[in-house]
Design a protein around this motif. Structure first.
Motif, PDB file in Angstrom:
ATOM      1  N   ALA A 247     -44.452  43.182  56.568  1.00 42.68           N
ATOM      2  CA  ALA A 247     -43.304  42.996  55.675  1.00 42.68           C
ATOM      3  C   ALA A 247     -43.652  42.233  54.406  1.00 42.68           C
ATOM      4  O   ALA A 247     -42.809  42.104  53.514  1.00 42.68           O
ATOM      5  N   SER A 248     -44.881  41.740  54.301  1.00 41.79           N
ATOM      6  CA  SER A 248     -45.256  40.972  53.113  1.00 41.79           C
ATOM      7  C   SER A 248     -45.851  41.834  52.009  1.00 41.79           C
ATOM      8  O   SER A 248     -46.064  41.346  50.891  1.00 41.79           O
ATOM      9  N   VAL A 249     -46.122  43.117  52.294  1.00 35.98           N
ATOM     10  CA  VAL A 249     -46.756  43.997  51.314  1.00 35.98           C
ATOM     11  C   VAL A 249     -45.729  44.421  50.261  1.00 35.98           C
ATOM     12  O   VAL A 249     -44.698  45.018  50.603  1.00 35.98           O
ATOM     13  N   PRO A 250     -45.973  44.139  48.976  1.00 33.61           N
ATOM     14  CA  PRO A 250     -45.040  44.596  47.938  1.00 33.61           C
ATOM     15  C   PRO A 250     -44.885  46.115  47.981  1.00 33.61           C
ATOM     16  O   PRO A 250     -45.879  46.846  47.962  1.00 33.61           O
ATOM     17  N   SER A 251     -43.649  46.571  48.082  1.00 34.25           N
ATOM     18  CA  SER A 251     -43.387  47.988  48.341  1.00 34.25           C
ATOM     19  C   SER A 251     -42.278  48.515  47.445  1.00 34.25           C
ATOM     20  O   SER A 251     -41.451  47.760  46.936  1.00 34.25           O
ATOM     21  N   ALA A 252     -42.282  49.830  47.272  1.00 33.81           N
ATOM     22  CA  ALA A 252     -41.173  50.525  46.618  1.00 33.81           C
ATOM     23  C   ALA A 252     -40.796  51.701  47.507  1.00 33.81           C
ATOM     24  O   ALA A 252     -41.683  52.362  48.061  1.00 33.81           O
ATOM     25  N   MET A 253     -39.505  51.941  47.660  1.00 31.15           N
ATOM     26  CA  MET A 253     -39.064  53.045  48.507  1.00 31.15           C
ATOM     27  C   MET A 253     -38.452  54.153  47.671  1.00 31.15           C
ATOM     28  O   MET A 253     -37.678  53.887  46.738  1.00 31.15           O
ATOM     29  N   VAL A 254     -38.808  55.396  48.003  1.00 24.66           N
ATOM     30  CA  VAL A 254     -38.159  56.575  47.440  1.00 24.66           C
ATOM     31  C   VAL A 254     -37.479  57.283  48.605  1.00 24.66           C
ATOM     32  O   VAL A 254     -38.140  57.745  49.534  1.00 24.66           O
ATOM     33  N   ASP A 255     -36.170  57.342  48.572  1.00 27.37           N
ATOM     34  CA  ASP A 255     -35.367  57.858  49.685  1.00 27.37           C
ATOM     35  C   ASP A 255     -34.862  59.254  49.332  1.00 27.37           C
ATOM     36  O   ASP A 255     -34.005  59.420  48.475  1.00 27.37           O
ATOM     37  N   MET A 256     -35.408  60.262  50.006  1.00 25.26           N
ATOM     38  CA  MET A 256     -35.083  61.650  49.677  1.00 25.26           C
ATOM     39  C   MET A 256     -33.770  62.135  50.276  1.00 25.26           C
ATOM     40  O   MET A 256     -33.171  63.077  49.770  1.00 25.26           O
ATOM     41  N   ALA A 257     -33.328  61.530  51.385  1.00 25.97           N
ATOM     42  CA  ALA A 257     -32.177  62.075  52.101  1.00 25.97           C
ATOM     43  C   ALA A 257     -30.955  61.176  52.096  1.00 25.97           C
ATOM     44  O   ALA A 257     -29.878  61.588  52.510  1.00 25.97           O
ATOM     45  N   GLY A 258     -31.105  59.941  51.650  1.00 29.70           N
ATOM     46  CA  GLY A 258     -29.949  59.053  51.569  1.00 29.70           C
ATOM     47  C   GLY A 258     -29.386  58.659  52.920  1.00 29.70           C
ATOM     48  O   GLY A 258     -28.172  58.505  53.074  1.00 29.70           O
ATOM     49  N   ASN A 259     -30.276  58.456  53.909  1.00 28.05           N
ATOM     50  CA  ASN A 259     -29.810  58.020  55.227  1.00 28.05           C
ATOM     51  C   ASN A 259     -29.634  56.504  55.201  1.00 28.05           C
ATOM     52  O   ASN A 259     -30.617  55.763  55.080  1.00 28.05           O
ATOM     53  N   PRO A 260     -28.400  56.000  55.298  1.00 28.16           N
ATOM     54  CA  PRO A 260     -28.172  54.563  55.139  1.00 28.16           C
ATOM     55  C   PRO A 260     -28.848  53.717  56.206  1.00 28.16           C
ATOM     56  O   PRO A 260     -29.226  52.573  55.943  1.00 28.16           O
ATOM     57  N   ASN A 268     -34.010  45.524  54.952  1.00 32.15           N
ATOM     58  CA  ASN A 268     -33.911  44.284  55.723  1.00 32.15           C
ATOM     59  C   ASN A 268     -35.255  43.839  56.277  1.00 32.15           C
ATOM     60  O   ASN A 268     -35.467  42.643  56.510  1.00 32.15           O
ATOM     61  N   HIS A 269     -36.175  44.777  56.441  1.00 33.08           N
ATOM     62  CA  HIS A 269     -37.508  44.407  56.927  1.00 33.08           C
ATOM     63  C   HIS A 269     -38.358  43.824  55.793  1.00 33.08           C
ATOM     64  O   HIS A 269     -38.991  42.785  55.951  1.00 33.08           O
ATOM     65  N   PHE A 270     -38.368  44.484  54.637  1.00 29.91           N
ATOM     66  CA  PHE A 270     -39.224  44.040  53.538  1.00 29.91           C
ATOM     67  C   PHE A 270     -38.549  43.000  52.651  1.00 29.91           C
ATOM     68  O   PHE A 270     -39.233  42.197  52.012  1.00 29.91           O
ATOM     69  N   ALA A 271     -37.230  43.028  52.571  1.00 26.48           N
ATOM     70  CA  ALA A 271     -36.456  42.042  51.800  1.00 26.48           C
ATOM     71  C   ALA A 271     -37.022  41.892  50.389  1.00 26.48           C
ATOM     72  O   ALA A 271     -37.110  42.857  49.651  1.00 26.48           O
ATOM     73  N   ASP A 272     -37.448  40.680  50.015  1.00 24.99           N
ATOM     74  CA  ASP A 272     -37.883  40.441  48.638  1.00 24.99           C
ATOM     75  C   ASP A 272     -39.197  41.137  48.305  1.00 24.99           C
ATOM     76  O   ASP A 272     -39.546  41.274  47.122  1.00 24.99           O
ATOM     77  N   ALA A 273     -39.932  41.582  49.310  1.00 25.38           N
ATOM     78  CA  ALA A 273     -41.176  42.321  49.053  1.00 25.38           C
ATOM     79  C   ALA A 273     -40.891  43.757  48.626  1.00 25.38           C
ATOM     80  O   ALA A 273     -41.798  44.451  48.152  1.00 25.38           O
ATOM     81  N   LEU A 274     -39.636  44.209  48.782  1.00 24.93           N
ATOM     82  CA  LEU A 274     -39.245  45.535  48.314  1.00 24.93           C
ATOM     83  C   LEU A 274     -38.883  45.417  46.838  1.00 24.93           C
ATOM     84  O   LEU A 274     -37.889  44.797  46.479  1.00 24.93           O
ATOM     85  N   LYS A 275     -39.688  46.011  45.984  1.00 31.01           N
ATOM     86  CA  LYS A 275     -39.554  45.833  44.537  1.00 31.01           C
ATOM     87  C   LYS A 275     -38.629  46.860  43.893  1.00 31.01           C
ATOM     88  O   LYS A 275     -38.128  46.640  42.791  1.00 31.01           O
ATOM     89  N   ALA A 276     -38.421  47.995  44.550  1.00 34.52           N
ATOM     90  CA  ALA A 276     -37.526  49.024  44.019  1.00 34.52           C
ATOM     91  C   ALA A 276     -37.088  49.932  45.157  1.00 34.52           C
ATOM     92  O   ALA A 276     -37.834  50.149  46.125  1.00 34.52           O
ATOM     93  N   SER A 277     -35.874  50.447  45.046  1.00 31.38           N
ATOM     94  CA  SER A 277     -35.330  51.360  46.050  1.00 31.38           C
ATOM     95  C   SER A 277     -34.635  52.504  45.315  1.00 31.38           C
ATOM     96  O   SER A 277     -33.571  52.325  44.729  1.00 31.38           O
ATOM     97  N   ILE A 278     -35.276  53.663  45.317  1.00 33.13           N
ATOM     98  CA  ILE A 278     -34.828  54.805  44.534  1.00 33.13           C
ATOM     99  C   ILE A 278     -34.252  55.868  45.465  1.00 33.13           C
ATOM    100  O   ILE A 278     -34.912  56.296  46.414  1.00 33.13           O
ATOM    101  N   VAL A 279     -33.022  56.282  45.202  1.00 36.38           N
ATOM    102  CA  VAL A 279     -32.361  57.321  45.988  1.00 36.38           C
ATOM    103  C   VAL A 279     -32.413  58.618  45.195  1.00 36.38           C
ATOM    104  O   VAL A 279     -32.035  58.656  44.022  1.00 36.38           O
ATOM    105  N   VAL A 280     -32.888  59.690  45.837  1.00 40.76           N
ATOM    106  CA  VAL A 280     -33.045  60.960  45.144  1.00 40.76           C
ATOM    107  C   VAL A 280     -32.016  61.979  45.613  1.00 40.76           C
ATOM    108  O   VAL A 280     -31.430  62.708  44.823  1.00 40.76           O
ATOM    109  N   GLY A 281     -31.779  62.065  46.921  1.00 45.58           N
ATOM    110  CA  GLY A 281     -30.878  63.080  47.463  1.00 45.58           C
ATOM    111  C   GLY A 281     -29.894  62.498  48.442  1.00 45.58           C
ATOM    112  O   GLY A 281     -29.908  61.315  48.756  1.00 45.58           O
ATOM    113  N   LYS A 282     -29.043  63.382  48.946  1.00 45.81           N
ATOM    114  CA  LYS A 282     -28.029  62.959  49.906  1.00 45.81           C
ATOM    115  C   LYS A 282     -27.789  64.100  50.888  1.00 45.81           C
ATOM    116  O   LYS A 282     -26.690  64.623  51.018  1.00 45.81           O
ATOM    117  N   SER A 283     -28.847  64.514  51.605  1.00 44.44           N
ATOM    118  CA  SER A 283     -28.663  65.574  52.594  1.00 44.44           C
ATOM    119  C   SER A 283     -28.054  65.029  53.883  1.00 44.44           C
ATOM    120  O   SER A 283     -27.483  65.780  54.671  1.00 44.44           O
TER     121      SER A 283
END
Length: 372
Positions: A247-260, A268-283
């Protein structure tokens, strides 16, 4: 007016704008052809999770910078929705002097056997549809390209074009944004719904860099072996194993399906180590949109047409096209190795394919194409 014999059974699929799983086949009588208009008969189109995203965002949600949504491409406001699909079509009737019957075009069509279009800015490469309700929509959706003028079209890739080409474009644009933003200072890119075709396009584009953050595919346990077999991700992690990641690795997420639920697990796992969270789709349209309070950055929506318009303005239309064509040709030969084509024919098959995709039952290892 010119026409040919390609005017057999006519149908369309009407979709309830409020309940997207409610769809039915309707007869579509031959319409009068106004001066300057054409009718096309759809030859082949793809049905993917991306089409479900179009249905979810069918109503005006601000995506287009106005009060329009995806339903506004092919249906008036008071009518049932007509789902946009990507595919090939042939001009079956023409009342336009510069668009002859028999010409084939790649572009955006309704889920139907035929479509009525109003060509403008006609050139040797294609035209732009000028139907009034589409005038303020992103140009990338209104352009129709002549098949014989596509610089990166190869006959052997024909069935894969509608399956992969629009989604590859989105993946390529996401990779471009990540690079433009310095990957948000992340050491790894987490790609949720890693088996999706857009994710595959993104992973391939990132791999072409030769250096950069690790690319981690997040997927269901049932799809993990398939995603690993693609050879496009540095690591593959099942959703149930997100909690075991560092959880300490700086990360960015690209979410293709929009599963909440997946988004909440990552945030909640990466918290402040998550630098960006990009939503692309909503299947995952039927999932609860409220995962509760989540840690980390706010989620941001990436709208691919907006990104493409930015790059077209910066690179020019020819520069954008050349870069995209080179990227696609670098991917296209790989497409048949990634999935097989499941080809179905007729209105009933089209309705069943839509229902299967909306229900999330489509096989990630196949490309579903419909011959109307």
């Amino acid at each position: 007016m010119r026409e040919n014999a390609m005017t057999d059974q006519r149908w369309a699929i009407d979709i309830d704008r409020d309940t997207i799983a409610d769809a039915r086949i309707v007869e579509e009588p031959q319409a009068d052809l106004p001066e300057g208009a054409i009718e096309v008969k759809l030859d082949l189109y793809a049905m993917t999770a991306n089409n479900v995203t179009y249905a979810v965002f069918g109503k005006p949600l601000g995506l287009f910078g106005n009060d329009q949504g995806y339903w506004d491409f092919f249906a008036e406001r008071e009518a049932p929705g007509r789902l946009p699909v990507w595919g090939f079509a042939t001009v079956s009737r023409s009342n336009h002097p510069d668009v002859p019957v028999g010409t084939q075009y790649y572009g955006y069509y309704p889920m139907a056997s035929h479509a009525l279009l109003h060509p403008g800015r006609v050139s040797a490469n294609g035209f732009t549809d000028t139907t009034p309700r589409r005038a303020t929509l992103p140009i990338i959706y209104n352009q129709y390209q002549r098949l014989d003028a596509l610089g990166d079209y190869r006959a052997e890739h024909h069935d894969y074009w509608p399956v992969f080409r629009p989604l590859f474009l989105t993946g390529w644009l996401i990779a471009d944004q990540l690079e433009d933003e310095g990957d948000y200072a992340a050491q790894q890119i987490l790609v949720a719904s890693a088996s999706s075709k857009t994710a595959i396009g993104l992973a391939h584009a990132l791999k072409q860099r030769g250096s950069g953050p690790q690319v981690v595919g997040l997927t269901s346990g049932g799809n993990a072996a398939y995603v690993e077999s693609l050879g496009l991700y540095d690591r593959v992690v099942a959703y149930d194993d997100i909690g075991a990641m560092d959880a300490s690795v700086p990360s960015a997420m690209v979410d293709m399906a929009g599963n909440p639920k997946v988004a909440a697990a990552v945030h909640n796992h990466f918290a402040d180590a998550l630098k960006a969270s990009i939503v692309v789709g909503k299947s995952h349209w039927d999932a609860n949109d409220d995962p509760g309070a989540i840690a980390g950055p706010p989620r941001q929506m990436l709208f691919a047409p907006g990104r493409s318009e930015k790059r077209i303005a910066e690179w020019g239309p020819d520069g954008f096209r050349q870069k995209l064509e080179a990227a696609w040709l670098g991917f296209a030969d790989l497409a048949p190795k990634l999935l097989s084509i499941d080809k179905r024919q007729g209105a009933e098959a089209a309705l069943a394919a839509y229902a299967e995709t909306v229900a999330g039952k489509a096989d990630a290892r196949t490309g579903l194409v419909i011959i109307p």
